[in-house]
Design a protein around this motif. Structure first.
Motif, PDB file in Angstrom:
ATOM      1  N   ASP A  49      -1.799   0.556   9.842  1.00 29.81           N
ATOM      2  CA  ASP A  49      -2.957   1.194   9.209  1.00 29.81           C
ATOM      3  C   ASP A  49      -4.260   0.533   9.649  1.00 29.81           C
ATOM      4  O   ASP A  49      -4.299  -0.672   9.859  1.00 29.81           O
ATOM      5  N   LYS A  71      -7.608  -1.290   8.943  1.00 28.45           N
ATOM      6  CA  LYS A  71      -8.071  -2.124   7.830  1.00 28.45           C
ATOM      7  C   LYS A  71      -9.528  -1.749   7.563  1.00 28.45           C
ATOM      8  O   LYS A  71     -10.340  -1.746   8.486  1.00 28.45           O
ATOM      9  N   ARG A 103       6.448   8.198   4.054  1.00 28.00           N
ATOM     10  CA  ARG A 103       5.684   7.046   3.563  1.00 28.00           C
ATOM     11  C   ARG A 103       4.583   7.584   2.668  1.00 28.00           C
ATOM     12  O   ARG A 103       3.687   8.291   3.117  1.00 28.00           O
ATOM     13  N   ASP A 117       3.669  -0.217  10.369  1.00 23.89           N
ATOM     14  CA  ASP A 117       2.598  -0.654   9.479  1.00 23.89           C
ATOM     15  C   ASP A 117       1.307  -0.906  10.258  1.00 23.89           C
ATOM     16  O   ASP A 117       0.791  -2.016  10.289  1.00 23.89           O
ATOM     17  N   LYS A 169       0.781  -1.229   0.000  1.00 21.82           N
ATOM     18  CA  LYS A 169       0.000   0.000   0.000  1.00 21.82           C
ATOM     19  C   LYS A 169       0.817   1.285   0.000  1.00 21.82           C
ATOM     20  O   LYS A 169       0.280   2.344  -0.272  1.00 21.82           O
TER      21      LYS A 169
END
Ligand code: ATP
Ligand code: ZN
Ligand code: MG
Ligand code: MG
Length: 427
Positions: free
Chosen positions: A398, A400, A33, A396, A19
């Motif tokens: 994030d 969902k 990022r 990581d 992603k």
């Protein structure tokens, strides 16, 4: 970082996932990022700068207000949403393109919105006296995946109680050509707390890393021991091992597909020190205690309600905001189903948080601390082991999307059925 004086020459390609693409500053311990999107999937492409910025701000809120309290202050660095000059982003995109692995080039970096997430560079030690240039830190990244066998009574296929999701998924990925070799890594070994099993789990990650292991700068064996210690160290509490409730009651902390020697798996000595990084991740993963099979009817309950009352989506925080009240819903969900919408929403939120914890990475940055700086280098045989300092962080994180749960449900039955066909072809 002065946002109006950004120069692409100060940044270099660092890595990427499915992603996002990450670039690191050549001097300062910072990374950017940037989100990626598939050119075929217009749905996910960034719309306006404001929307892209809000999307990234949502990720920051989720890390800060939801994942940080669950995983621990010391492991999580939520970063900051930034707006970059478009010209800088376009130049950067051209510069990094040639470094990108071909397998990731099905998606392109977002150069339209100029928005990004700025984070500390976690491959570097945060505060270390010994990061001199001649002693570069060594850094490894582990994507541990789900570390427990589900115990939910809603499970229909018994194999799911015996063989872990990662091990079953391996067969599915092999059949679909995603990887050429089966990995011998089993997350239950890594999360076992048994040093021998953990060391073998790491060895298996090194032998077939796929996308679960990454070494940034290297040396071996001793490295494995340092990683095990870093994963088990808890700074707050004395080292008192503990078994989590569900593991205690179910008594099953090994996966039948794990290729470790039976004796080692039977060896009862497995517990994770409270508050070590693995314990925190496992505890958060276990918020998924119904399994996708038990969650599906609750998801239906929520979906039906939202169809009738679409405006409720906001009050129930289905897509955020990720604030204290969201965390409250995650942490104070009733233990038993009272038939209410609130219960269903709580379980759906918990499931999504558990998905994040099943998909995160652990970064262990290691540096050797010399006894003295070796100006007086006599040719003595070195008898003292090098000492190490480590910093451990989780990345990581994030959220969902709510919509991805139904995909999980379909994928789960595909993986399990494929595994059953492969291993018990006569049934
Ligand atoms: P996935 O496909 O695993 O979900 P993703 O697209 O969500 O990945 P990340 O895992 O966050 O992206 O980032 C991609 C890679 O960039 C990571 O695997 C890691 O190697 C590197 N990375 C990300 N954040 C940092 C950081 N703060 N410091 C150092 N490296 C980082
Ligand atoms: Zn397994
Ligand atoms: Mg990742
Ligand atoms: Mg991710």
């Amino acid at each position: 970082m002065e946002l109006d004086k950004m120069d692409e020459n100060d940044w270099k390609y660092h890595g990427e996932g499915n992603k996002s693409l990450v670039v690191s500053h050549v001097q300062h311990a910072r990374v950017l990022r940037l989100l990626k999107y598939s050119t075929e999937d217009a749905e996910n492409s960034p719309k306006t700068t404001d929307q892209a910025f809000r999307h990234i701000q949502n990720i920051v809120d989720y890390s800060q207000n939801v994942m940080k309290p669950l995983l621990g202050e010391k492991f999580v660095h939520n970063g900051e949403a930034v707006k970059l000059p478009l010209d800088f982003v376009r130049q950067l995109s051209l510069k990094v393109q040639q470094e990108r692995p071909e397998s990731r080039c099905d998606k392109v970096m977002d150069t339209l919105s100029g928005c990004a997430l700025c984070l500390p560079n976690l491959t570097q030690l945060s505060s270390c006296c010994c990061c001199r240039e001649h002693r570069p830190p060594l850094c490894i990244e582990i994507k541990p995946k789900c570390g427990f066998l589900p115990a939910s009574r809603h499970i229909t296929k018994d194999v799911k109680r015996k063989v872990c999701r990662f091990c079953m998924h391996q067969h599915f990925k092999l059949a679909n050509g995603k990887w050429k070799r089966l990995s011998r890594y089993c997350p239950l070994d890594l999360f076992s707390g048994n040093k021998q099993r953990m060391s073998l789990a790491i060895k298996h990650l090194i032998e077939e890393p796929q996308n679960n292991f990454n070494i940034f700068k290297v040396v071996l064996n001793e490295l494995i021991q340092v990683i095990v210690s870093a994963l088990l160290s808890s700074w707050d509490c004395p080292r008192s091992g503990h078994l989590r409730n569900t593991q205690l009651s179910e008594g099953r902390v090994t996966c039948e597909a794990s290729l470790l020697h039976r004796d080692l798996l039977r060896n009862g000595n497995h517990c994770l020190p409270k508050d070590c990084v693995l314990d925190k991740i496992l505890g958060t993963q276990m918020l998924d205690n119904l399994d996708i099979e038990g969650l599906s009817p609750l998801l239906k309950r929520v979906e039906q309600h939202l169809q009738m009352f679409p405006k409720e989506r906001c009050r129930l925080q289905m897509d955020g905001p990720y604030n204290a009240s969201f965390l409250e819903k995650v942490q104070n969900c009733p233990a038993e189903d009272d038939g209410s919408l609130e219960y269903a929403v709580g379980k759906v939120h918990q499931y999504r948080v558990a998905m994040t914890a099943k998909d995160c990475s652990i970064m262990v940055a290691i540096a050797t601390c010399g006894e003295d700086d070796g100006l007086d280098q006599s040719l003595e045989i070195q008898t003292t082991k090098p000492r190490f300092t480590c910093s451990v962080s989780i990345l990581d994180l994030d959220p969902k999307p709510y919509e991805s749960i139904s995909h999980q449900s379909r994928l789960d039955s595909k993986i399990v059925n494929h595994y059953l066909r492969r291993t018990q072809p006569n049934n």
